[in-house]
Design an enzyme around this catalytic site. Structure first.
Site, mmCIF file in Angstrom:
data_model
loop_
_atom_site.group_PDB
_atom_site.id
_atom_site.type_symbol
_atom_site.label_atom_id
_atom_site.label_comp_id
_atom_site.label_asym_id
_atom_site.label_seq_id
_atom_site.Cartn_x
_atom_site.Cartn_y
_atom_site.Cartn_z
ATOM 1 N N HIS A 41 0.837 -1.218 0.000
ATOM 2 C CA HIS A 41 0.000 0.000 0.000
ATOM 3 C C HIS A 41 0.872 1.269 0.000
ATOM 4 C CE1 HIS A 41 -3.429 -2.521 0.345
ATOM 5 N NE2 HIS A 41 -3.148 -2.903 1.575
ATOM 6 N N ASP A 50 -4.911 -8.009 -3.806
ATOM 7 C CA ASP A 50 -5.227 -7.810 -2.390
ATOM 8 C C ASP A 50 -6.580 -8.404 -1.993
ATOM 9 O OD1 ASP A 50 -5.252 -6.916 0.214
ATOM 10 O OD2 ASP A 50 -5.270 -4.791 -0.246
HETATM 11 ZN ZN ZN Z 1 -3.528 -6.845 2.396
#
Ligand code: ZN
Length: 462
Positions: A284, A335
Site C-alpha cells: 500500500h 489484495d
Molecule cells: Zn492486504
C-alpha cells in the site's frame, strides 16, 4: 507442480522481450521449466510441434499481494456505504468460518481465477492460522498447507507470506489492544512461537517448501505487531533468504496511532526494527511523508500497490512516482480481490497518479508491465521469473488482440494497448514453468472455474 523435462517450443506473433520491446515472430524454446532460446524475427514454420501464439505474449504476471479468502466478499461489501473498518468486520465474519478443507476449495478456485487472468505466481499474505478461538490445529500449519496445495492444484507458484499477527490494533492513543473474536485465529502469542510454527513448514536451505512454493514472512502491520516483536520475524526471513512483507500506512488512522504509540511513522518503526531493505516489500505505502519515501527508496525496499482495492476501500493514493524515483521497485497485487485483473492494477498506478497530480505520463507502459511481471516475481523471491529470456522460468501469458477491447491494436503500440485497455478476459493462453495451464481461455486443471468459485463461496457464506 513437478516440472517435466520435456523440450517445448512456441512461436509468438508478438512478444515483449527484455531490452527489445515488442518484437514480431518470436521463437521461444524451453526445456523443463526454463527457457532455453528466444529469437525474434523467426519464420513461423519452425520446429515441428511448435505452438503458435496469436496476440501479444508477455512473461507470467505476478500477483504480489493476495488474501485469497477476501474473494468471498466481492459484491457483498459494495452494498451500502461503509468504511474500511466496516469492511474489515465483514471480512472477519468470513475469516471466522473457514476450515482447512473449505480454505483449500476457496483458495484453489481463486487461484484458478488468477491463472485465467495470467497470474503465474501469487504472494499469499496468510494470517488465518488457527482454529476459531485460537487453538492450533493438530498440524499447526494446516491452513498454510491448504494454500500450498491450492496453488499446486491451480497450476501456479506461490510464496506463502506467513504473517505474524499478535495484537488487535492500536487504540487512538497508541495502546496495543489484545486480539479478540475472529482475530484470535491469527495469533501465535509471540513472535518466537510464530517462528517455531513457520519453521515446522520445513523450508530447505533455499527457502523452498516444494518445487512450486517458497517460504516468505510478513509483519501484518504496526497495528498488529509491537516493535519489540518484529525482530524475530526479520531474523527468520534473513536466515532463510525469505522475502519479508508488511502492510504500511494504508490508513491515516494507522499513522496517527503509530505516532501516538511510538513517536514515529510506521516506516520509521519498521526501519528501526530492521524490516526495511532490498528483500522487503511494503504493501500500500499510501500515506507516506517525504522522509518515509526517502527511507524506502534509499534501501531499495519494494512498494506493492493494489490500486483497485485501495480505491475500493477509499484508502487514498500513494506516492508511486516519488517512490520509484527514490529507488523503490514497484509491484502490484489484487489484495482483497475486488477484481482479479493485473492489467487494471498496473494501469491503476499511472491513472491514480494522473488524478492526484494533474499530469499524464508518469510511468511508461513498459514500467507498468515490469511492475506486474519481473518486479513482482522478484519481490516474492523469484528473481529468475518475469522475463522471456533464456534461463528464466518458462512462464508465458498470451493476450488476444482481436477482442472488442483490443481490436485495432498495432504492433508498435501493442504493449500500450494491453497495459491500458486489456482485461483479464483477454488472456488466452498461460504457460507456467513450461506447463500449459490455460489454453484458449480455458483452465486445463479445473474444468469449471466459475462453478468452483460459486460452490466455495456458498460454502463459506452459508
Ligand atoms: Zn492486504
Amino acid at each position: 507442480m513437478t516440472p517435466s523435462r520435456a523440450v517445448r517450443s512456441w512461436h509468438a506473433e508478438l512478444a515483449w522481450l527484455p531490452g527489445q520491446g515488442v518484437q514480431r515472430d518470436v521463437f521461444i524454446e524451453a526445456a523443463g521449466d526454463r527457457f532455453t532460446a528466444v529469437r525474434a524475427g523467426a519464420p513461423p514454420a519452425a520446429a515441428p510441434g511448435t505452438v503458435r501464439l496469436h496476440g501479444l505474449t508477455l512473461p507470467g504476471l505476478a500477483n504480489a499481494h493476495s488474501h485469497a479468502f477476501h474473494r468471498a466478499l466481492r459484491g457483498i461489501t459494495q452494498a451500502g456505504r461503509g468504511t474500511f473498518w466496516t469492511w474489515r468486520e465483514r471480512m472477519y465474519q468470513v475469516a471466522g468460518r473457514l476450515e482447512p478443507d473449505s480454505y483449500l476449495a476457496l483458495a484453489r478456485a481463486v487461484y484458478c481465477e488468477m491463472t485465467l487472468a495470467g497470474v503465474t505466481c501469487v504472494g499469499e499474505f496468510h494470517y488465518l492460522h488457527h482454529r476459531p478461538g485460537g487453538v492450533p490445529y493438530a498440524d499447526p500449519n494446516a491452513m498454510g498447507r491448504a494454500l500450498l496445495q491450492a496453488a499446486a492444484q491451480a497450476g501456479l507458484r506461490i510464496t506463502l507470506l506467513d504473517t505474524c499477527y499478535l495484537a488487535g490494533g492500536l487504540s487512538a492513543v497508541g495502546q496495543p489492544e489484545p486480539l479478540s473474536g475472529p482475530q484470535l485465529r491469527f495469533g501465535d502469542g509471540d513472535a518466537r512461537r510464530w517462528a517455531d510454527r513457520v519453521q515446522a513448514l520445513a523450508p530447505d536451505a533455499h527457502g523452498m517448501l516444494a518445487s512450486h512454493a517458497r517460504a516468505g514472512a510478513a509483519i501484518h502491520s504496526v497495528r498488529a505487531v509491537p516493535p519489540g516483536q518484529m525482530q524475530p520475524v526479520v531474523a527468520w526471513a534473513e536466515r532463510h533468504g525469505a522475502p519479508l512483507h508488511a502492510h504500511l500506512s494504508e490508513q491515516r488512522a494507522e499513522n496517527e496511532a503509530c505516532q501516538a504509540a511510538y513517536g514515529a511513522s510506521p516506516a520509521g518503526v519498521l526501519r528501526e526494527a530492521g524490516a526495511l531493505g532490498p528483500g522487503s516489500t511494503m504493501v500500500h505505502a499510501t500515506h507516506l511523508t517525504p522522509s518515509d519515501v526517502e527511507l524506502l527508496g534509499g534501501c531499495r525496499a519494494c512498494a506493492c500497490f493494489c490500486p483497485t482495492t485501495e480505491a475500493d476501500l477509499a484508502d487514498g493514493i500513494g506516492p508511486a512516482r516519488a517512490l520509484a524515483s527514490a529507488g523503490s521497485p514497484l509491484s502490484v497485487g489484487s489484495d482483497s480481490h475486488a477484481v482479479v485483473d493485473l492489467f487494471a492494477e498496473a494501469r491503476g498506478i499511472e491513472l491514480t497518479q494522473r488524478l492526484a497530480t494533474g499530469q499524464r505520463g508518469q510511468f511508461s507502459a513498459a514500467e507498468l508491465a515490469r511492475a506486474a511481471t519481473a518486479a513482482g516475481h522478484a519481490c516474492l523471491g523469484w528473481p529468475e521469473a518475469g522475463e522471456i529470456a533464456p534461463g528464466a522460468l518458462a512462464d508465458l501469458v498470451t493476450v488476444a488482440l482481436d477482442t472488442p477491447r483490443l481490436a485495432g491494436a498495432t504492433a508498435a503500440t501493442a504493449l500500450e494497448s494491453v497495459v491500458f485497455a486489456a482485461t483479464a478476459a483477454d488472456v488466452r493462453n498461460v504457460v507456467a514453468g513450461g506447463r500449459d495451464v490455460v489454453r484458449d481461455g480455458r483452465h486445463l486443471l479445473v474444468e469449471d472455474v466459475p462453478a468452483a468459485l460459486s460452490a466455495a463461496i456458498r460454502g463459506v457464506l452459508g
